[in-house]
Design a protein around this motif. Sequence first.
Motif, PDB file in Angstrom:
ATOM      1  N   SER A 123       0.888  -1.317  -0.160  1.00 40.21           N
ATOM      2  CA  SER A 123      -0.058  -0.212  -0.020  1.00 40.21           C
ATOM      3  C   SER A 123       0.733   1.208  -0.099  1.00 40.21           C
ATOM      4  CB  SER A 123      -0.991  -0.063   1.289  1.00 40.21           C
ATOM      5  OG  SER A 123      -1.641  -0.883   1.116  1.00 40.21           O
ATOM      6  N   GLU A 124       1.976   1.286   0.908  1.00 45.10           N
ATOM      7  CA  GLU A 124       2.767   2.554   0.888  1.00 45.10           C
ATOM      8  C   GLU A 124       3.591   2.674  -0.424  1.00 45.10           C
ATOM      9  OE1 GLU A 124       5.432   1.725   4.163  1.00 45.10           O
ATOM     10  OE2 GLU A 124       3.669   2.033   5.793  1.00 45.10           O
ATOM     11  N   GLU A 180       2.685   5.847  -2.926  1.00 43.40           N
ATOM     12  CA  GLU A 180       3.929   6.778  -3.101  1.00 43.40           C
ATOM     13  C   GLU A 180       4.360   6.876  -4.560  1.00 43.40           C
ATOM     14  OE1 GLU A 180       8.953   7.105  -2.275  1.00 43.40           O
ATOM     15  OE2 GLU A 180       7.583   5.488  -1.384  1.00 43.40           O
ATOM     16  N   ALA A 181       4.217   5.884  -5.392  1.00 40.55           N
ATOM     17  CA  ALA A 181       4.608   5.623  -6.837  1.00 40.55           C
ATOM     18  C   ALA A 181       3.450   6.337  -7.648  1.00 40.55           C
ATOM     19  CB  ALA A 181       4.505   4.262  -7.326  1.00 40.55           C
ATOM     20  N   ARG A 182       2.122   6.215  -7.268  1.00 36.00           N
ATOM     21  CA  ARG A 182       0.904   7.015  -7.776  1.00 36.00           C
ATOM     22  C   ARG A 182       1.245   8.480  -7.494  1.00 36.00           C
ATOM     23  NH1 ARG A 182      -3.215   9.090  -5.450  1.00 36.00           N
ATOM     24  NH2 ARG A 182      -3.258   7.633  -3.745  1.00 36.00           N
ATOM     25  N   LYS A 183       1.391   8.817  -6.333  1.00 34.08           N
ATOM     26  CA  LYS A 183       1.618  10.432  -6.025  1.00 34.08           C
ATOM     27  C   LYS A 183       3.033  10.907  -6.863  1.00 34.08           C
ATOM     28  CE  LYS A 183      -0.853  10.403  -1.704  1.00 34.08           C
ATOM     29  NZ  LYS A 183      -0.863  10.629  -0.250  1.00 34.08           N
ATOM     30  N   LYS A 184       3.992  10.103  -7.122  1.00 35.53           N
ATOM     31  CA  LYS A 184       4.852  10.545  -7.719  1.00 35.53           C
ATOM     32  C   LYS A 184       4.827  10.976  -9.303  1.00 35.53           C
ATOM     33  CE  LYS A 184       9.017   8.904  -5.255  1.00 35.53           C
ATOM     34  NZ  LYS A 184      10.151   8.109  -5.152  1.00 35.53           N
ATOM     35  N   LYS A 185       3.910   9.961  -9.964  1.00 37.25           N
ATOM     36  CA  LYS A 185       3.434  10.264 -11.101  1.00 37.25           C
ATOM     37  C   LYS A 185       2.369  11.361 -11.181  1.00 37.25           C
ATOM     38  CE  LYS A 185       5.625   7.443 -13.541  1.00 37.25           C
ATOM     39  NZ  LYS A 185       6.453   7.595 -14.807  1.00 37.25           N
ATOM     40  N   GLY A 186       1.954  11.927 -10.097  1.00 37.75           N
ATOM     41  CA  GLY A 186       0.871  13.103 -10.297  1.00 37.75           C
ATOM     42  C   GLY A 186      -0.331  12.868 -10.345  1.00 37.75           C
ATOM     43  N   ASN A 240      -5.789  -0.364  -0.777  1.00 38.97           N
ATOM     44  CA  ASN A 240      -5.628  -0.745   0.641  1.00 38.97           C
ATOM     45  C   ASN A 240      -5.128  -1.960   1.197  1.00 38.97           C
ATOM     46  OD1 ASN A 240      -6.703   1.870   1.761  1.00 38.97           O
ATOM     47  ND2 ASN A 240      -8.684   1.282   1.101  1.00 38.97           N
ATOM     48  N   GLY A 241      -4.666  -2.570   0.005  1.00 36.90           N
ATOM     49  CA  GLY A 241      -4.212  -4.106   0.121  1.00 36.90           C
ATOM     50  C   GLY A 241      -5.077  -5.475  -0.218  1.00 36.90           C
ATOM     51  N   THR A 242      -6.122  -5.185  -0.462  1.00 38.60           N
ATOM     52  CA  THR A 242      -6.918  -6.238  -1.215  1.00 38.60           C
ATOM     53  C   THR A 242      -6.242  -6.909  -2.177  1.00 38.60           C
ATOM     54  OG1 THR A 242      -8.855  -5.090  -0.469  1.00 38.60           O
ATOM     55  CG2 THR A 242      -9.230  -6.941  -1.898  1.00 38.60           C
ATOM     56  N   PRO A 243      -6.133  -8.312  -2.193  1.00 36.26           N
ATOM     57  CA  PRO A 243      -5.572  -8.837  -3.275  1.00 36.26           C
ATOM     58  C   PRO A 243      -6.244  -8.668  -4.658  1.00 36.26           C
ATOM     59  CG  PRO A 243      -5.890 -10.406  -1.397  1.00 36.26           C
ATOM     60  CD  PRO A 243      -6.499  -9.199  -1.092  1.00 36.26           C
ATOM     61  N   THR A 244      -5.429  -8.589  -5.510  1.00 42.04           N
ATOM     62  CA  THR A 244      -5.738  -8.619  -7.025  1.00 42.04           C
ATOM     63  C   THR A 244      -5.152  -9.450  -7.887  1.00 42.04           C
ATOM     64  OG1 THR A 244      -6.345  -6.742  -8.736  1.00 42.04           O
ATOM     65  CG2 THR A 244      -4.171  -6.703  -7.667  1.00 42.04           C
ATOM     66  N   SER A 245      -5.738  -9.597  -9.144  1.00 46.67           N
ATOM     67  CA  SER A 245      -4.951 -10.473 -10.303  1.00 46.67           C
ATOM     68  C   SER A 245      -3.711  -9.850 -10.558  1.00 46.67           C
ATOM     69  CB  SER A 245      -6.193 -10.359 -11.387  1.00 46.67           C
ATOM     70  OG  SER A 245      -6.086  -9.200 -12.034  1.00 46.67           O
ATOM     71  N   ILE A 246      -3.003 -10.871 -11.214  1.00 48.88           N
ATOM     72  CA  ILE A 246      -1.688 -10.374 -11.717  1.00 48.88           C
ATOM     73  C   ILE A 246      -1.677  -9.440 -13.095  1.00 48.88           C
ATOM     74  CG2 ILE A 246       0.289 -11.583 -13.057  1.00 48.88           C
ATOM     75  CD1 ILE A 246       0.511 -12.117 -10.105  1.00 48.88           C
ATOM     76  N   SER A 247      -2.771  -9.677 -13.656  1.00 52.31           N
ATOM     77  CA  SER A 247      -2.922  -8.802 -14.789  1.00 52.31           C
ATOM     78  C   SER A 247      -3.068  -7.393 -14.383  1.00 52.31           C
ATOM     79  CB  SER A 247      -4.127  -9.263 -15.859  1.00 52.31           C
ATOM     80  OG  SER A 247      -4.991  -9.394 -15.107  1.00 52.31           O
TER      81      SER A 247
END
Length: 84
Positions: A14-15, A19-25, A47-54
């Motif tokens: 999550s962190e 952070e990466a999203r905010k760095k991209k604006g 928020n950390g809910t598992p998601t698919s690899i894709s």
Amino acid sequence: MNFPEDEFDSMIFSERLIEARKKKGYDRKAFAITLGFSPSGYGAIENGTPTSISKLYAIAKKLDVSVDYLIGLTNEPKNSWNMP
């Protein structure tokens, strides 16, 4: 940073994702829409809910970081090899 196969540190994920999203604006909603995800669905991923690899790959590619970085397997944001 290694962790057992059955343990996933969602806090690191999550962190790093935020952070990466905010760095991209991007704000959360705009980034979700850019990826074609619903804002609530993307929020759950952040928020950390598992998601698919894709989906994880699409997020990492858009943020120009490696999946390994996002999930805490390395502290280097990019792999030494290029993602397609």
